[in-house]
Design a protein around this motif. Structure first.
Motif, PDB file in Angstrom:
ATOM      1  N   LEU A 256       1.202  -1.072   0.458  1.00  0.00           N
ATOM      2  CA  LEU A 256      -0.192   0.133   0.070  1.00  0.00           C
ATOM      3  C   LEU A 256       0.729   0.979   0.166  1.00  0.00           C
ATOM      4  N   ARG A 257       0.692   1.785  -0.529  1.00  0.00           N
ATOM      5  CA  ARG A 257       1.302   3.756  -0.501  1.00  0.00           C
ATOM      6  C   ARG A 257       0.374   5.035  -0.631  1.00  0.00           C
ATOM      7  N   THR A 258      -0.227   6.024   0.031  1.00  0.00           N
ATOM      8  CA  THR A 258      -0.255   7.007  -0.325  1.00  0.00           C
ATOM      9  C   THR A 258       0.077   7.673  -1.783  1.00  0.00           C
ATOM     10  N   THR A 259      -0.593   8.100  -2.314  1.00  0.00           N
ATOM     11  CA  THR A 259      -0.231   9.025  -3.889  1.00  0.00           C
ATOM     12  C   THR A 259      -1.324  10.552  -3.827  1.00  0.00           C
ATOM     13  N   GLY A 260      -1.633  10.646  -3.143  1.00  0.00           N
ATOM     14  CA  GLY A 260      -2.771  11.843  -3.206  1.00  0.00           C
ATOM     15  C   GLY A 260      -3.212  12.382  -1.877  1.00  0.00           C
ATOM     16  N   ALA A 261      -4.120  13.091  -1.710  1.00  0.00           N
ATOM     17  CA  ALA A 261      -5.135  13.447  -0.957  1.00  0.00           C
ATOM     18  C   ALA A 261      -5.906  12.559  -0.034  1.00  0.00           C
ATOM     19  N   VAL A 262      -6.216  12.303  -1.959  1.00  0.00           N
ATOM     20  CA  VAL A 262      -7.564  10.960  -1.927  1.00  0.00           C
ATOM     21  C   VAL A 262      -7.188   9.669  -2.125  1.00  0.00           C
ATOM     22  N   GLU A 263      -5.861   9.395  -2.847  1.00  0.00           N
ATOM     23  CA  GLU A 263      -5.759   8.242  -3.363  1.00  0.00           C
ATOM     24  C   GLU A 263      -4.777   7.449  -2.334  1.00  0.00           C
ATOM     25  N   VAL A 264      -5.279   6.282  -2.460  1.00  0.00           N
ATOM     26  CA  VAL A 264      -4.134   5.077  -1.898  1.00  0.00           C
ATOM     27  C   VAL A 264      -3.394   4.235  -3.520  1.00  0.00           C
ATOM     28  N   ARG A 265      -3.073   3.449  -3.289  1.00  0.00           N
ATOM     29  CA  ARG A 265      -2.846   2.562  -4.383  1.00  0.00           C
ATOM     30  C   ARG A 265      -2.296   1.410  -2.994  1.00  0.00           C
ATOM     31  N   VAL A 266      -3.051  -0.269  -4.342  1.00  0.00           N
ATOM     32  CA  VAL A 266      -2.771  -1.107  -3.813  1.00  0.00           C
ATOM     33  C   VAL A 266      -2.381  -2.469  -3.950  1.00  0.00           C
ATOM     34  N   ARG A 267      -1.340  -3.024  -3.863  1.00  0.00           N
ATOM     35  CA  ARG A 267      -0.779  -4.213  -4.304  1.00  0.00           C
ATOM     36  C   ARG A 267      -1.868  -5.620  -4.192  1.00  0.00           C
ATOM     37  N   LEU A 268      -2.533  -5.938  -5.325  1.00  0.00           N
ATOM     38  CA  LEU A 268      -3.297  -6.828  -5.016  1.00  0.00           C
ATOM     39  C   LEU A 268      -2.774  -8.044  -6.305  1.00  0.00           C
ATOM     40  N   THR A 269      -1.896  -8.330  -7.200  1.00  0.00           N
ATOM     41  CA  THR A 269      -1.010  -9.124  -7.458  1.00  0.00           C
ATOM     42  C   THR A 269      -3.178  -9.286  -8.284  1.00  0.00           C
ATOM     43  N   ALA A 270      -1.908  -9.608  -9.699  1.00  0.00           N
ATOM     44  CA  ALA A 270      -2.603  -9.666 -11.166  1.00  0.00           C
ATOM     45  C   ALA A 270      -3.902 -10.837 -10.805  1.00  0.00           C
TER      46      ALA A 270
ATOM     47  N   CYS B 151     -16.871  -0.422  -9.745  1.00  0.00           N
ATOM     48  CA  CYS B 151     -16.405   0.339  -8.659  1.00  0.00           C
ATOM     49  C   CYS B 151     -16.101   1.477  -9.232  1.00  0.00           C
ATOM     50  N   ASP B 152     -16.664   2.413  -8.817  1.00  0.00           N
ATOM     51  CA  ASP B 152     -16.263   3.806  -9.079  1.00  0.00           C
ATOM     52  C   ASP B 152     -14.960   4.009  -9.348  1.00  0.00           C
ATOM     53  N   GLN B 153     -14.854   4.229  -7.962  1.00  0.00           N
ATOM     54  CA  GLN B 153     -13.429   4.031  -6.953  1.00  0.00           C
ATOM     55  C   GLN B 153     -12.198   3.655  -7.347  1.00  0.00           C
ATOM     56  N   VAL B 154     -11.945   2.088  -7.701  1.00  0.00           N
ATOM     57  CA  VAL B 154     -11.003   1.914  -8.070  1.00  0.00           C
ATOM     58  C   VAL B 154     -10.798   2.032  -9.162  1.00  0.00           C
ATOM     59  N   GLN B 155      -9.365   2.200  -9.872  1.00  0.00           N
ATOM     60  CA  GLN B 155      -8.803   2.392 -11.055  1.00  0.00           C
ATOM     61  C   GLN B 155      -7.832   1.539 -11.458  1.00  0.00           C
ATOM     62  N   ALA B 156      -7.573   0.655 -12.738  1.00  0.00           N
ATOM     63  CA  ALA B 156      -6.440   0.344 -12.303  1.00  0.00           C
ATOM     64  C   ALA B 156      -5.116   0.808 -12.915  1.00  0.00           C
ATOM     65  N   CYS B 157      -4.261   0.401 -12.675  1.00  0.00           N
ATOM     66  CA  CYS B 157      -2.950   1.005 -12.651  1.00  0.00           C
ATOM     67  C   CYS B 157      -2.148   0.594 -14.158  1.00  0.00           C
ATOM     68  N   SER B 158      -0.931   0.901 -14.326  1.00  0.00           N
ATOM     69  CA  SER B 158      -0.549   0.708 -15.267  1.00  0.00           C
ATOM     70  C   SER B 158       0.393  -0.965 -15.166  1.00  0.00           C
ATOM     71  N   ASP B 159       0.724  -0.603 -14.085  1.00  0.00           N
ATOM     72  CA  ASP B 159       1.657  -2.399 -13.619  1.00  0.00           C
ATOM     73  C   ASP B 159      -0.029  -2.782 -12.959  1.00  0.00           C
ATOM     74  N   ARG B 160       0.231  -4.254 -13.680  1.00  0.00           N
ATOM     75  CA  ARG B 160      -1.809  -4.747 -13.329  1.00  0.00           C
ATOM     76  C   ARG B 160      -2.065  -5.958 -11.889  1.00  0.00           C
ATOM     77  N   ALA B 161      -0.708  -5.254 -11.161  1.00  0.00           N
ATOM     78  CA  ALA B 161      -0.398  -6.234  -9.985  1.00  0.00           C
ATOM     79  C   ALA B 161      -0.938  -4.366  -8.896  1.00  0.00           C
ATOM     80  N   TRP B 162      -1.181  -3.498  -9.920  1.00  0.00           N
ATOM     81  CA  TRP B 162      -1.730  -2.263  -8.265  1.00  0.00           C
ATOM     82  C   TRP B 162      -3.105  -2.166  -8.872  1.00  0.00           C
ATOM     83  N   VAL B 163      -3.351  -1.775  -7.880  1.00  0.00           N
ATOM     84  CA  VAL B 163      -4.873  -0.537  -8.128  1.00  0.00           C
ATOM     85  C   VAL B 163      -5.061   0.036  -7.290  1.00  0.00           C
ATOM     86  N   ALA B 164      -5.454   1.650  -7.771  1.00  0.00           N
ATOM     87  CA  ALA B 164      -5.388   2.819  -7.125  1.00  0.00           C
ATOM     88  C   ALA B 164      -7.160   3.362  -6.793  1.00  0.00           C
TER      89      ALA B 164
END
Length: 115
Positions: A50-64, A77-90
């Protein structure tokens, strides 16, 4: 004689729900906390999950594989977005239900990374 100016990095601004998440996650015994230059990071078994990346965003490494299993739910879920690294979501955390979602995903991330 020229004066010396000391620059102090401003404290990272986090929204109230991200700050609450960070406070809660700091108490989880499975997580190791690091206060980095880019924000707060949490690791389990030596892997950052997990890492905080902004005022209202946290990235989570869930694994692909975990993302693939959860994809039907995450897609809705509109609150969850895919990241370029497939293991992570924002995760956008700007309301109480988002905080609960983040904590649930953090639990999934821990389970995915504990041997």
């Amino acid at each position: 004689m020229a004066g010396i100016t000391a620059w102090r990095r401003a404290a990272e601004r986090r929204g109230p729900y991200v700050a609450r998440a960070v406070a809660e996650l700091r108490s989880w015994p499975a997580l190791v906390v690091s206060d980095t230059r880019r924000g707060v990071a949490f690791a389990v078994s030596g892997t950052e999950i997990l890492r905080t990346t902004g005022a209202v965003e946290v990235r989570v490494r869930l694994t692909a594989p975990a993302i693939d299993r959860l994809e039907p739910y995450l897609r809705e879920c509109d609150q969850v977005q895919a990241c370029s690294d497939r293991a992570w979501v924002a995760v956008q955390v700007d309301a109480e239900p988002d905080l609960e979602l983040l904590l649930a995903l953090a639990s999934v991330a821990i389970k995915a990374h504990v041997p």
